[in-house]
Motif scaffolding. Structure first.
Motif, PDB file in Angstrom:
ATOM      1  N   GLU A  34       0.830  -1.209   0.000  1.00 30.37           N
ATOM      2  CA  GLU A  34       0.000   0.000   0.000  1.00 30.37           C
ATOM      3  C   GLU A  34       0.859   1.251   0.000  1.00 30.37           C
ATOM      4  OE1 GLU A  34      -3.658   2.218   2.322  1.00 30.37           O
ATOM      5  OE2 GLU A  34      -2.705   0.510   3.307  1.00 30.37           O
ATOM      6  N   LEU A  35       1.912   1.278   0.790  1.00 29.48           N
ATOM      7  CA  LEU A  35       2.804   2.437   0.833  1.00 29.48           C
ATOM      8  C   LEU A  35       3.429   2.679  -0.537  1.00 29.48           C
ATOM      9  CD1 LEU A  35       4.419   4.622   2.424  1.00 29.48           C
ATOM     10  CD2 LEU A  35       6.138   2.849   2.795  1.00 29.48           C
ATOM     11  N   ILE A  36       3.997   1.651  -1.108  1.00 27.55           N
ATOM     12  CA  ILE A  36       4.660   1.781  -2.405  1.00 27.55           C
ATOM     13  C   ILE A  36       3.658   2.202  -3.485  1.00 27.55           C
ATOM     14  CG2 ILE A  36       5.977   0.565  -4.183  1.00 27.55           C
ATOM     15  CD1 ILE A  36       7.475   1.193  -1.493  1.00 27.55           C
ATOM     16  N   ARG A  37       2.469   1.648  -3.439  1.00 25.00           N
ATOM     17  CA  ARG A  37       1.430   2.012  -4.409  1.00 25.00           C
ATOM     18  C   ARG A  37       1.054   3.488  -4.278  1.00 25.00           C
ATOM     19  NH1 ARG A  37      -4.327   1.767  -4.402  1.00 25.00           N
ATOM     20  NH2 ARG A  37      -5.088   1.643  -6.534  1.00 25.00           N
ATOM     21  N   MET A  38       0.923   3.988  -3.057  1.00 25.31           N
ATOM     22  CA  MET A  38       0.556   5.390  -2.845  1.00 25.31           C
ATOM     23  C   MET A  38       1.666   6.343  -3.267  1.00 25.31           C
ATOM     24  SD  MET A  38      -2.495   5.370  -2.072  1.00 25.31           S
ATOM     25  CE  MET A  38      -3.424   3.870  -1.999  1.00 25.31           C
ATOM     26  N   ASP A 129       2.321  24.137  -5.821  1.00 26.56           N
ATOM     27  CA  ASP A 129       1.537  23.088  -6.468  1.00 26.56           C
ATOM     28  C   ASP A 129       2.035  21.738  -5.994  1.00 26.56           C
ATOM     29  OD1 ASP A 129       3.750  22.257  -8.046  1.00 26.56           O
ATOM     30  OD2 ASP A 129       3.149  23.491  -9.733  1.00 26.56           O
ATOM     31  N   LEU A 130       1.336  20.701  -6.412  1.00 24.51           N
ATOM     32  CA  LEU A 130       1.711  19.346  -6.044  1.00 24.51           C
ATOM     33  C   LEU A 130       1.135  18.386  -7.055  1.00 24.51           C
ATOM     34  CD1 LEU A 130      -1.047  17.887  -4.766  1.00 24.51           C
ATOM     35  CD2 LEU A 130      -0.479  19.370  -2.875  1.00 24.51           C
ATOM     36  N   ARG A 131       1.602  17.169  -6.975  1.00 21.34           N
ATOM     37  CA  ARG A 131       1.056  16.094  -7.804  1.00 21.34           C
ATOM     38  C   ARG A 131       0.554  15.021  -6.856  1.00 21.34           C
ATOM     39  NH1 ARG A 131       5.479  14.307 -11.916  1.00 21.34           N
ATOM     40  NH2 ARG A 131       3.785  12.949 -12.528  1.00 21.34           N
ATOM     41  N   VAL A 132      -0.568  14.422  -7.216  1.00 22.43           N
ATOM     42  CA  VAL A 132      -1.126  13.358  -6.388  1.00 22.43           C
ATOM     43  C   VAL A 132      -1.783  12.335  -7.310  1.00 22.43           C
ATOM     44  CG1 VAL A 132      -3.331  14.564  -5.994  1.00 22.43           C
ATOM     45  CG2 VAL A 132      -2.566  12.845  -4.354  1.00 22.43           C
ATOM     46  N   LEU A 133      -1.653  11.077  -6.949  1.00 16.71           N
ATOM     47  CA  LEU A 133      -2.300  10.017  -7.716  1.00 16.71           C
ATOM     48  C   LEU A 133      -3.797  10.039  -7.447  1.00 16.71           C
ATOM     49  CD1 LEU A 133       0.369   7.325  -6.920  1.00 16.71           C
ATOM     50  CD2 LEU A 133       0.006   8.428  -9.130  1.00 16.71           C
ATOM     51  N   GLU A 134      -4.598   9.869  -8.480  1.00 15.99           N
ATOM     52  CA  GLU A 134      -6.044   9.996  -8.334  1.00 15.99           C
ATOM     53  C   GLU A 134      -6.644   9.008  -7.347  1.00 15.99           C
ATOM     54  OE1 GLU A 134      -8.518   8.994 -11.733  1.00 15.99           O
ATOM     55  OE2 GLU A 134      -6.890   7.769 -12.526  1.00 15.99           O
ATOM     56  N   TYR A 135      -5.997   7.873  -7.131  1.00 17.73           N
ATOM     57  CA  TYR A 135      -6.526   6.878  -6.207  1.00 17.73           C
ATOM     58  C   TYR A 135      -6.006   7.053  -4.776  1.00 17.73           C
ATOM     59  CZ  TYR A 135      -2.110   4.573  -7.465  1.00 17.73           C
ATOM     60  OH  TYR A 135      -0.791   4.290  -7.708  1.00 17.73           O
ATOM     61  N   ASN A 136      -5.159   8.039  -4.545  1.00 20.25           N
ATOM     62  CA  ASN A 136      -4.629   8.271  -3.198  1.00 20.25           C
ATOM     63  C   ASN A 136      -5.579   9.210  -2.444  1.00 20.25           C
ATOM     64  OD1 ASN A 136      -3.173   8.700  -0.871  1.00 20.25           O
ATOM     65  ND2 ASN A 136      -1.208   8.871  -1.922  1.00 20.25           N
ATOM     66  N   HIS A 137      -6.697   8.661  -2.048  1.00 21.54           N
ATOM     67  CA  HIS A 137      -7.757   9.451  -1.409  1.00 21.54           C
ATOM     68  C   HIS A 137      -7.313  10.041  -0.073  1.00 21.54           C
ATOM     69  CE1 HIS A 137     -10.420   8.172  -4.553  1.00 21.54           C
ATOM     70  NE2 HIS A 137     -10.082   6.913  -4.329  1.00 21.54           N
ATOM     71  N   ARG A 138      -6.448   9.355   0.638  1.00 20.42           N
ATOM     72  CA  ARG A 138      -5.949   9.873   1.921  1.00 20.42           C
ATOM     73  C   ARG A 138      -5.155  11.157   1.677  1.00 20.42           C
ATOM     74  NH1 ARG A 138      -4.865   5.354   4.364  1.00 20.42           N
ATOM     75  NH2 ARG A 138      -3.123   4.887   3.007  1.00 20.42           N
TER      76      ARG A 138
END
Length: 148
Positions: A34-38, A129-138
Motif C-alpha cells: 500500500e505504501l509503495i502504491r501510494m 503546487d503538487l502532484r497526487v495520484l487519483e486513487y490516493n484518497h488519503r
C-alpha cells in the motif's frame, strides 16, 4: 531567498533536518504494498529496506534544501519538501508518511499547513503546487483539509 530548512513546530509534529537515529526509524518501517502504491511505485517485487538504503535516504534528505524530516512522538515518520523555482517565486510540495502506524491521524494536514505557512509568509512565494495520484484518497483529503 534563504532555502535552508528551518525548524518548524506544530501541535503534534516537528519538521527538522535529519539526525543519526533517523536511519533506525526509517529502517524499522516496512515497505508495504500500500505504501509503495501510494508513492506510485512498483509493488511486484518488494524487497526489505537495507541499512545502506536507509542511510542513503536520510543523507539525501540532509543534502537537500527545504527538505524536512517529520518527527512525531520522537520518531522519524516521514518527510516533506518544497522544490522552489526562485525565478517564478513558486514551489512544488511533496509529503510522504512512510510509517503506516501514523496514517489517518491528521499529521499530513498539520505538516502541510506548517509548510504552506512557511512558504507564503517567510519565503513570500506566490504559488505552491503538487502532484497526487487519483486513487490516493488519503492524500487528497489531506491537501483539501489543509487549505480549507
Amino acid at each position: 531567498m534563504n532555502n535552508v530548512s528551518p525548524l518548524l513546530k506544530g501541535k503534534n509534529v516537528i519538521l527538522r533536518k535529519p539526525k543519526d537515529s533517523d536511519v533506525n526509524d526509517y529502517l524499522a518501517c516496512r515497505q508495504t504494498k500500500e505504501l509503495i502504491r501510494m508513492y506510485g511505485g512498483d509493488t511486484r517485487n518488494l524487497k526489505p529496506l537495507t541499512l545502506q538504503n536507509a542511510k542513503r535516504h536520510v543523507e539525501y534528505i540532509k543534502s537537500q534544501k527545504l527538505n524536512w524530516c517529520i518527527e512525531y512522538q520522537q520518531r522519524f515518520v516521514g518527510e516533506a519538501r518544497l522544490t522552489v523555482n526562485e525565478y517564478d517565486r513558486r514551489a512544488r510540495y511533496a509529503i510522504g508518511l512512510f510509517d503506516s502506524s501514523v496514517w489517518n491521524q491528521g499529521l499530513g494536514t498539520e505538516v502541510t499547513k506548517l509548510v504552506l505557512a512557511y512558504a507564503f509568509e517567510h519565503l513570500h512565494l506566490h504559488r505552491i503546487d503538487l502532484r497526487v495520484l487519483e486513487y490516493n484518497h488519503r492524500a487528497i483529503a489531506c491537501y483539501e483539509n489543509a487549505v480549507l
